[in-house]
Motif scaffolding. Structure first.
Motif, mmCIF file in Angstrom:
data_model
loop_
_atom_site.group_PDB
_atom_site.id
_atom_site.type_symbol
_atom_site.label_atom_id
_atom_site.label_comp_id
_atom_site.label_asym_id
_atom_site.label_seq_id
_atom_site.Cartn_x
_atom_site.Cartn_y
_atom_site.Cartn_z
ATOM 1 N N THR A 311 30.174 59.125 -62.649
ATOM 2 C CA THR A 311 28.882 58.499 -62.959
ATOM 3 C C THR A 311 27.958 58.587 -61.755
ATOM 4 O O THR A 311 28.364 58.984 -60.662
ATOM 5 C CB THR A 311 29.098 57.032 -63.391
ATOM 6 N N VAL A 312 26.704 58.219 -61.969
ATOM 7 C CA VAL A 312 25.697 58.314 -60.919
ATOM 8 C C VAL A 312 26.066 57.437 -59.731
ATOM 9 O O VAL A 312 26.761 56.430 -59.864
ATOM 10 C CB VAL A 312 24.313 57.905 -61.455
ATOM 11 N N ALA A 313 25.552 57.812 -58.569
ATOM 12 C CA ALA A 313 25.766 57.005 -57.372
ATOM 13 C C ALA A 313 24.966 55.715 -57.436
ATOM 14 O O ALA A 313 25.381 54.693 -56.880
ATOM 15 C CB ALA A 313 25.390 57.801 -56.127
ATOM 16 N N VAL A 314 23.805 55.752 -58.109
ATOM 17 C CA VAL A 314 22.915 54.598 -58.188
ATOM 18 C C VAL A 314 22.472 54.426 -59.641
ATOM 19 O O VAL A 314 21.892 55.348 -60.219
ATOM 20 C CB VAL A 314 21.662 54.778 -57.301
ATOM 21 N N GLU A 315 22.746 53.284 -60.226
ATOM 22 C CA GLU A 315 22.290 53.016 -61.596
ATOM 23 C C GLU A 315 20.864 52.471 -61.584
ATOM 24 O O GLU A 315 20.471 51.711 -60.698
ATOM 25 C CB GLU A 315 23.219 52.016 -62.287
ATOM 26 N N ASP A 316 20.124 52.863 -62.612
ATOM 27 C CA ASP A 316 18.751 52.384 -62.795
ATOM 28 C C ASP A 316 18.744 51.450 -64.006
ATOM 29 O O ASP A 316 18.698 51.902 -65.146
ATOM 30 C CB ASP A 316 17.816 53.573 -63.020
#
Length: 475
Positions: A311-316
């Motif tokens: 998954t992404v390093a940073v969730e929005d």
């Protein structure tokens, strides 16, 4: 004694490192790198198509020709079919699903859960599988709202378009092991599609080598403006979800708290990514999933299969699980314009390269260690199909990564002191080897190799085998 102490000091001084995959990048140096075939234009086109269904909510229309989850799954099945046509029908395309009864939570009425699945059979070990998957359904703020637009671009259109692109590229090649490409529904309602697929895989008698669950791989910045464009997170469990009271008791005595197959799969993926310094890298997160949340790797873990979440390093959080709206100048909603397609392309490249490698590697072996009340460790390796060589890996109990090490003074059957231990291809009997390391201080693992292509490491601890605990371990 002095010689033995010098040996231990030498091994202890070896720099910490992820698994040695120098041969991995080299195997793609001649131009046969499937990761380079990723097309950002195709990813964009597929994204436009799937968000064009309006909503892919599990409770949305099943029979509308252009809107809702039914139309979306039909298109995915047809797209897998088109991909299969380009490789002489090399993919078996199936809608793997069933009707789920009301659960009193997010399934209010009997609901058909359909997964779009394509199977690329291995040429040598067709029952040995790697699964790459993403969830295809989408949602807005209310998890029961199946009518409003829910584009689901990042969550999880991003993973879905990667799975389709992986199928296009890898289906043009042949592999010893089987690859399963899966677009799952029912994730937002309770991980139903993943549970259905995991049960189906079990019913088919398949041996699962790895599950790469990709859920949100398309944004590089959070709502607070913090960005990490060069990293994906890989979540992995430490203690096995299918653990038993007996296994927990044995782990207290012999170790294994940090050596579940999923954890070793995560270690392998991090080491693999590091061999492509221009590519996206892996930050291992030693949790099963994010705080208080879950994903489609969990049903596979529950059944004892090695699985991780990519998954992404940073969730929005402004652009996931949100109604489409603008409030106080802030735009909310999971829309295509919020996707970082460069980041998505790089994350897709990591997946395709890893799948290509894993489908060529043997299954990790089952390994056990006898090190109680002795100054060395007797290692037992159980042969696996397709392997001609086995490599030893060691690490201290407080180190995160495996070292690739053949300690001086090791001895055993068919031993090669330079490369590792080599089994007699004609023999399927377990091989025993003595490693001059104290088991109290060291963990030992083994990878199975076919030529230069080696599996993830299997730890010589209770529960370290890449197999459900329902299958008896050779310990």
């Amino acid at each position: 004694m002095i010689r033995r102490l010098a040996l231990i000091a030498l091994v202890a001084a070896t720099p910490l490192a992820a698994d040695d995959h120098a041969h991995d990048a080299a195997s793609h140096a001649a131009g046969d790198d499937p990761g380079l075939e990723i097309s950002q234009e195709r990813l964009r086109a597929d994204m436009d198509t799937i968000v064009g269904f309006g909503t892919r909510h599990t409770l949305s229309a099943q029979d509308h020709p252009t809107r809702g989850v039914g139309a979306a799954v039909d298109w995915a099945l047809a797209e897998f079919g088109r991909i299969s046509e380009s490789c002489n029908s090399c993919l078996e395309v199936e809608a793997v699903g069933r009707v789920v009864e009301p659960d009193g939570r997010r399934i209010p009425e009997p609901t058909l859960i359909r997964n779009a699945v394509a199977i690329q059979r291995g040429t040598e070990r067709p029952d040995e599988v790697i699964i790459v998957q993403a969830h295809y359904d989408s949602r807005v703020t209310d998890p029961l709202n199946g009518t409003d637009d829910a584009p689901g671009a990042n969550d999880d259109g991003s993973g879905s378009v990667m799975v389709l692109e992986a199928a296009r590229i890898l289906s043009q090649r042949e592999y010893p092991s089987t690859i399963i490409y899966a677009l799952l529904t029912g994730e937002e309602q309770g991980l139903y599609g993943a549970g259905i697929l995991a049960d189906w895989v079990t019913e088919q008698g398949m041996t699962v080598k790895a599950v790469l669950n990709n859920d949100m791989i398309g944004n590089s910045c959070g709502a607070d403006g913090y960005c990490e464009p060069d990293v994906v997170r890989v979540f992995s469990e430490g203690l096995r979800a299918d653990s038993t009271e007996q296994l927990r008791a044995r782990q207290r005595r012999f170790g294994g708290e940090n050596d579940a197959p999923g954890r070793n799969l995560s270690r392998w993926l991090a080491g693999f990514a590091a061999q492509y310094p221009e590519g996206i890298q892996v930050r291992q997160i030693w949790r099963t999933d994010r705080m208080g949340r879950g994903g489609d790797q969990i049903p596979f873990l529950d059944r004892g299969y090695p699985a991780v979440r990519v998954t992404v390093a940073v969730e929005d959080y402004d652009h996931q699980h949100q109604d489409l709206r603008t409030e106080d100048g802030t735009k909310y909603g999971d829309t295509v314009d919020e996707i970082d397609f460069t980041y998505l392309t790089r994350a897709s490249r990591l997946n395709v390269r890893a799948l290509d490698y894993l489908a060529r590697a043997p299954m990790p072996p089952s390994v056990t260690a006898d090190a109680a009340v002795r100054v060395d460790t007797e290692l037992t390796v159980h042969p696996v199909a397709g392997a001609d060589t086995y490599r030893i890996h060691v690490r201290r109990t407080d180190e995160p990564h495996w070292r690739e090490q053949v300690p001086e003074g090791s001895r055993g059957e068919s031993w090669d002191p330079v490369f590792g231990l080599i089994r007699d291809p004609a023999s399927q009997a377990p091989h025993r080897h003595t490693i001059p390391l104290r088991g109290d201080d060291w963990l030992i693992g083994v990878s199975a190799c076919s030529g230069a292509i080696c599996s993830p490491v299997a730890s010589a601890v209770p529960g370290g085998a890449f197999a459900p605990l329902a299958e008896p371990e050779s310990e």
